[in-house]
Enzyme design. Structure first.
Site: not given
Ligand code: THU
Length: 127
Positions: A44, A53, A55, A87, A90
């Site tokens: 983040e 993310c 993935e 998500c 991804c």
């Molecule tokens: N996040 C992922 O790493 N992968 C996903 O498929 C959905 C969301 C992360 C992004 C962010 O750091 C946290 O989860 C909350 O959205």
């Protein structure tokens, strides 16, 4: 590699997450067709939109090492204490390096399930 092993690797990656804002620690592990394992975690940023993310980190790492011919054989995503599929952003990135029949694993109500890429992202945008 079994789905269990893939989940273990994804879980290990999730524990490396940099997620001070959402506290949502996500990990991804993928196995390439060449037989190599790559992992990624979410990272983040104080400027929230710059967050990446788990993935996409795993996929981009695999391409950086294997090159543009990298193909995903199978992939798993987990979040510590949560259950969800990849998500939308991804899914599109995974699809770029996967076949429609590639299995994508995630937890649904705590239990491992897999869907094919075609099920996860039907009518996928391709050029
Ligand atoms: N996040 C992922 O790493 N992968 C996903 O498929 C959905 C969301 C992360 C992004 C962010 O750091 C946290 O989860 C909350 O959205």
């Amino acid at each position: 590699m079994t789905a269990d092993e893939l989940f273990n690797q994804a879980q290990k990656a999730a524990s490396q997450a940099y997620a001070p804002y959402s506290r949502f620690q996500v990990g991804c592990a993928l196995f390439t067709e060449k037989g190599a394992l790559f992992t990624g975690c979410n990272v983040e940023n104080a400027s929230y939109g710059l967050t990446i993310c788990a993935e996409r980190n795993a996929v981009f790492h695999a391409v950086a090492v294997e090159g543009p011919g990298m193909k995903i054989a199978t992939l798993a995503v987990v979040a510590l204490g949560q259950a969800f599929p990849p998500c939308g952003a991804c899914r599109q990135v995974i699809a770029e390096f996967a076949a429609p029949e590639t299995s994508v694993w995630f937890l649904r109500e705590g239990k491992p399930v897999s869907l094919t890429m075609a099920e996860l992202l039907p009518e996928c945008f391709r050029i």
